[in-house]
Motif scaffolding. Structure first.
Motif, PDB file in Angstrom:
ATOM      1  N   ALA A  15      94.342 -43.934  56.814  1.00  0.00           N
ATOM      2  CA  ALA A  15      95.441 -43.284  57.530  1.00  0.00           C
ATOM      3  C   ALA A  15      95.445 -41.782  57.226  1.00  0.00           C
ATOM      4  O   ALA A  15      95.611 -40.943  58.118  1.00  0.00           O
ATOM      5  CB  ALA A  15      96.753 -43.930  57.125  1.00  0.00           C
ATOM      6  N   ALA A  16      95.213 -41.454  55.945  1.00  0.00           N
ATOM      7  CA  ALA A  16      95.203 -40.037  55.554  1.00  0.00           C
ATOM      8  C   ALA A  16      94.031 -39.318  56.219  1.00  0.00           C
ATOM      9  O   ALA A  16      94.162 -38.177  56.689  1.00  0.00           O
ATOM     10  CB  ALA A  16      95.093 -39.936  54.037  1.00  0.00           C
ATOM     11  N   ALA A  55      92.124 -35.361  60.425  1.00  0.00           N
ATOM     12  CA  ALA A  55      91.325 -35.090  61.631  1.00  0.00           C
ATOM     13  C   ALA A  55      92.212 -34.602  62.759  1.00  0.00           C
ATOM     14  O   ALA A  55      91.875 -33.681  63.508  1.00  0.00           O
ATOM     15  CB  ALA A  55      90.596 -36.378  62.045  1.00  0.00           C
ATOM     16  N   ALA A  56      93.405 -35.184  62.892  1.00  0.00           N
ATOM     17  CA  ALA A  56      94.333 -34.779  63.958  1.00  0.00           C
ATOM     18  C   ALA A  56      94.783 -33.345  63.763  1.00  0.00           C
ATOM     19  O   ALA A  56      94.871 -32.558  64.706  1.00  0.00           O
ATOM     20  CB  ALA A  56      95.532 -35.720  63.953  1.00  0.00           C
ATOM     21  N   TRP A  57      95.104 -32.951  62.549  1.00  0.00           N
ATOM     22  CA  TRP A  57      95.513 -31.570  62.267  1.00  0.00           C
ATOM     23  C   TRP A  57      94.399 -30.584  62.645  1.00  0.00           C
ATOM     24  O   TRP A  57      94.649 -29.536  63.233  1.00  0.00           O
ATOM     25  CB  TRP A  57      95.836 -31.401  60.771  1.00  0.00           C
ATOM     26  CG  TRP A  57      97.260 -31.787  60.442  1.00  0.00           C
ATOM     27  CD1 TRP A  57      97.668 -32.802  59.682  1.00  0.00           C
ATOM     28  CD2 TRP A  57      98.416 -31.120  60.914  1.00  0.00           C
ATOM     29  NE1 TRP A  57      99.029 -32.856  59.633  1.00  0.00           N
ATOM     30  CE2 TRP A  57      99.524 -31.816  60.403  1.00  0.00           C
ATOM     31  CE3 TRP A  57      98.645 -30.000  61.744  1.00  0.00           C
ATOM     32  CZ2 TRP A  57     100.839 -31.448  60.649  1.00  0.00           C
ATOM     33  CZ3 TRP A  57      99.963 -29.639  61.975  1.00  0.00           C
ATOM     34  CH2 TRP A  57     101.047 -30.360  61.439  1.00  0.00           C
ATOM     35  N   GLU A  58      93.177 -30.932  62.292  1.00  0.00           N
ATOM     36  CA  GLU A  58      92.032 -30.040  62.598  1.00  0.00           C
ATOM     37  C   GLU A  58      91.915 -29.823  64.101  1.00  0.00           C
ATOM     38  O   GLU A  58      91.730 -28.715  64.579  1.00  0.00           O
ATOM     39  CB  GLU A  58      90.739 -30.659  62.058  1.00  0.00           C
ATOM     40  CG  GLU A  58      90.511 -30.338  60.591  1.00  0.00           C
ATOM     41  CD  GLU A  58      89.296 -31.082  60.038  1.00  0.00           C
ATOM     42  OE1 GLU A  58      88.394 -31.417  60.825  1.00  0.00           O
ATOM     43  OE2 GLU A  58      89.274 -31.345  58.821  1.00  0.00           O
TER      44      GLU A  58
END
Lengths: 182, 185
Positions: B158-159, B164-167
């Motif tokens: 999950a982390a 990856a989403a933030w990037e």
């Protein structure tokens, strides 16, 4: 006008019906119980317990009638038999105690009841019958129930009721004949 | 029983005497009663037997204990019955006091057992990851209960997805054109 509101008079009605049944049946049940247990105070206990059982176990309508009457006699008889069993146990204990203490004597429960010698002999002969025979004689001779009603109270068939009563009356007549012989 | 059969079975002395109490108690049919009555008219021995039975009944009635019985329940017993009808729940408990006592004792035992079990679970130094299962006691073939959390092996997926989403968001924000104007209030 009809309404769906709860019947607030139901509880007082139930109480009134119950009290009416007690008034209707207490005297005959007290007589019946006294004939079985031979003790007026114990007869009161038996009849009180019979009415408490009516509160708990009778599933029909609270109305006087043959069904309820037969049921009450049956329950009163069972309560009386329970009392007699307890009393027999108590008497055995008393006798054991009396053997250890010779001064102690059991109470004479028949002292207040005086009848003629012949009637006393009949009473004693009745007590010597089996409990079933005694029950049937009491229901027939004293309560004046029909064989059909006795069958409904005891669970016996009408033929059986007639047979047991015939045997019981023969035994009683024989005992009385013996008692009268010098 | 029809008339003919009654005549046959009740005409003899032994049959009549066997039916004498039924006759005196008025439990015979009209036809049977007629046969017994007719027999008694002619038979001295059976008349004596009938008289003896009648006397026995009379003596029993003279010795009746029921005649001396009270006609009403005592006041104390009337009050007891009134209480019973007015307090049905209490009366039910009183009437079933043995069953109620047993049920109360069992409930107390169950509560005590639960309390002791709870204290063991929450006591400091109790083994971690104790699992509680219902129906899977010793001696049964039930499967062991699943652990409350899986053991951690490697990075948390999950982390990893969150990073990856933030990037992607940051990359998208640097390539996007500047807004034309601030939204009007």
């Amino acid at each position: 006008m009809t309404s769906a509101s709860p019947d607030l008079s139901a509880a007082p009605d139930r109480r009134r019906q119950f009290e009416a049944l007690v008034r209707e049946y207490e005297a005959p049940l007290l007589r019946y119980a006294a004939r079985i247990v031979l003790d007026n105070d114990a007869a009161q206990d038996v009849v009180q317990q019979t009415f408490i059982n009516l509160l708990h176990h009778w599933r029909g309508a609270w109305q006087a009638g043959a069904d309820l009457s037969n049921w009450l006699y049956r329950v009163a008889h069972n309560c009386a038999v329970d009392y007699l069993r307890r009393e027999a146990r108590r008497r055995r204990l008393h006798e054991r105690h009396a053997e250890e203490q010779p001064d102690a004597a059991p109470p004479d429960r028949g002292a207040a009841f005086q009848v003629s010698d012949a009637a006393a002999a009949a009473h004693e002969a009745l007590q010597r019958l089996s409990l079933r025979e005694r029950q049937l004689v009491i229901l027939k001779v004293y309560e004046e129930k029909s064989y059909k009603e006795i069958g409904a109270i005891t669970g016996l068939t009408v033929t059986n009721v007639g047979y047991i009563l015939h045997q019981a009356m023969r035994k009683l007549a024989q005992e009385l004949r013996k008692a009268e012989q010098p | 029983m029809n008339n003919g059969a009654a005549q046959k079975t009740l005409a003899r002395c032994d049959s009549v005497q066997a039916a004498l109490f039924d006759y005196l108690a008025r439990e015979l049919s009209a036809a049977q009663s007629d046969v017994v009555r007719e027999h008694l008219r002619r038979c001295e021995a059976c008349r004596r037997a009938a008289a003896e039975l009648q006397r026995t009944v009379a003596l029993l009635r003279a010795a009746d204990r029921g005649a001396a019985a009270p006609r009403r329940l005592s006041d104390a017993r009337q009050q007891r019955l009134a209480w019973a009808i007015m307090h049905p729940l209490l009366e039910w408990i009183h009437h079933h006091h043995v069953a109620v006592s047993i049920a109360a004792a069992l409930l107390a035992l169950a509560l005590a057992a639960a309390l002791i079990r709870g204290r063991e679970l929450w006591a400091p130094g109790a083994p971690a990851g104790v699992s509680v299962s219902i129906g899977g006691g010793a001696g049964t073939n039930a499967a062991p209960p699943a652990p409350l959390a899986p053991p951690s092996r490697g990075p948390d997926p999950a982390a990893t997805m969150r990073e990856a989403a933030w990037e992607m968001l940051e990359r998208g924000a640097s390539n996007a054109p500047a807004p034309a104007a601030a939204p009007r209030e």
